[in-house]
Motif scaffolding. Structure first.
Motif, mmCIF file in Angstrom:
data_model
loop_
_atom_site.group_PDB
_atom_site.id
_atom_site.type_symbol
_atom_site.label_atom_id
_atom_site.label_comp_id
_atom_site.label_asym_id
_atom_site.label_seq_id
_atom_site.Cartn_x
_atom_site.Cartn_y
_atom_site.Cartn_z
ATOM 1 N N ARG A 138 0.805 -1.214 0.000
ATOM 2 C CA ARG A 138 0.000 0.000 0.000
ATOM 3 C C ARG A 138 0.848 1.280 0.000
ATOM 4 N NH1 ARG A 138 -5.250 -1.500 2.108
ATOM 5 N NH2 ARG A 138 -5.466 0.463 3.238
ATOM 6 N N LYS A 139 2.132 1.142 -0.316
ATOM 7 C CA LYS A 139 3.049 2.287 -0.306
ATOM 8 C C LYS A 139 3.524 2.640 -1.716
ATOM 9 C CE LYS A 139 3.268 2.816 4.200
ATOM 10 N NZ LYS A 139 2.797 4.064 4.863
ATOM 11 N N LYS A 140 3.756 3.926 -1.935
ATOM 12 C CA LYS A 140 4.428 4.378 -3.147
ATOM 13 C C LYS A 140 5.936 4.246 -2.937
ATOM 14 C CE LYS A 140 0.883 7.849 -4.195
ATOM 15 N NZ LYS A 140 0.633 9.315 -4.382
ATOM 16 N N ILE A 141 6.638 3.920 -3.990
ATOM 17 C CA ILE A 141 8.086 3.704 -3.896
ATOM 18 C C ILE A 141 8.816 4.845 -4.606
ATOM 19 C CG2 ILE A 141 9.994 2.133 -4.423
ATOM 20 C CD1 ILE A 141 7.909 -0.118 -4.645
ATOM 21 N N PHE A 142 9.794 5.412 -3.908
ATOM 22 C CA PHE A 142 10.666 6.423 -4.501
ATOM 23 C C PHE A 142 12.102 5.926 -4.409
ATOM 24 C CE2 PHE A 142 6.881 8.780 -3.354
ATOM 25 C CZ PHE A 142 6.682 9.585 -4.467
ATOM 26 N N VAL A 143 12.765 5.888 -5.541
ATOM 27 C CA VAL A 143 14.133 5.363 -5.623
ATOM 28 C C VAL A 143 15.134 6.488 -5.361
ATOM 29 C CG1 VAL A 143 15.832 4.250 -7.131
ATOM 30 C CG2 VAL A 143 13.415 3.612 -7.275
ATOM 31 N N SER A 144 16.108 6.235 -4.509
ATOM 32 C CA SER A 144 17.150 7.231 -4.237
ATOM 33 C C SER A 144 18.139 7.291 -5.392
ATOM 34 C CB SER A 144 17.887 6.895 -2.939
ATOM 35 O OG SER A 144 18.710 5.755 -3.124
#
Length: 271
Positions: A138-144
């Motif tokens: 249920r989370k959005k993923i942001f790549v570093s």
């Protein structure tokens, strides 16, 4: 930084791809499509997300009746192993600040749910795994940027890239050292042989003018001098060869030692 398995690399690549694709949501449901195809999960089942403690695999009743228990066990094993791998990867990326999981998507399932289709609930998932699946689904993923750079470099860390550069530099040094050894040997051989021909030619002409016992003594003296000269040149040649060989051996030993260190597994390696 630990090593990544082939499956983890595939997942990270998909995360980066989704991050760069306009209009695509970078989430667990879309990430696992990289190894489950367009349906996200095997076509006959999906994962239901009710709450942290209520996560289950839902299987089409028709497929269950048709394929039997052995088939559903194989489905469970495949999904469970991959979900464990995904959850462990996400935990690591989050702890190392290589990816960020934010927001609340409110999804109720992973995979495609077919309308007017009867499903059978299968409670194969471990209780410890359920809240993690629920949370990351249920989370959005942001790549570093660090993870993005790691993926671009073939998942090689800065330390590994420096090591490869050192290996390449040492290999070139070894190549040049061997070339220098060959040139030096040729030069010493020429310097040892050439004076013999020149000296012999001049002295023999001088000796031709002498006669009898004096000629024999002159020849013996000349041969003695040539022998001493040859022994001295041989010693110089052997000394130079040994010195250069030591340089080659030292460079080769350092190259081998550096390679062996690279091949040793790290304490937190795996994947």
């Amino acid at each position: 930084m630990r090593a990544f398995s082939d499956l983890e690399k595939q997942l990270v690549r998909k995360m980066v791809e989704l991050e760069d694709a306009p209009g695509h949501l970078n989430s667990l449901g879309n990430v696992i499509g990289s190894f489950y195809g367009a349906t996200k999960l095997p076509e006959h089942c999906y994962i239901e997300l009710i709450s942290k403690s209520d996560v289950s695999i839902q299987v089409k009743k028709q497929a269950l009746d048709e394929y039997g228990v052995e088939w559903i066990n194989s489905i469970d094993e495949d999904i469970s192993k991959k979900l464990i791998t995904i959850v462990a990867l996400f935990q690591y990326l989050e702890n190392e600040k290589l990816a960020y999981f934010v927001g609340e998507l409110g999804l109720e399932s992973l995979g495609e749910v077919w309308a007017d289709t009867e499903y059978t609930r299968c409670g194969f998932l471990d209780d410890d795994l359920k809240p993690l699946i629920f949370r990351y689904s249920r989370k959005k993923i942001f790549v570093s940027e660090t993870l993005r750079l790691l993926e671009a470099n073939g998942f090689k860390t800065d330390e590994e890239l420096r090591h490869e550069a050192e290996i390449g530099s040492m290999g070139k040094q070894l190549k040049y050292t061997r070339l220098a050894l060959g040139i030096t040997i040729i030069g010493l051989i020429v310097s040892a042989v050439l004076p013999m021909f020149l000296t012999s030619s001049v002295d023999i002409k001088n000796i031709e003018a002498a006669s009898g016992q004096q000629s024999l003594e002159a020849i013996e003296n000349q041969l003695h001098l040539l022998n001493e000269h040859n022994e001295a040149m041989i010693e110089r040649l052997e000394s130079a060869i040994l010195s250069l060989q030591d340089s080659v051996d030292s460079a080769a030993s350092a190259l081998s030692e550096s390679h062996n260190k690279k091949m040793q597994p790290t304490a937190d390696g795996g994947g």
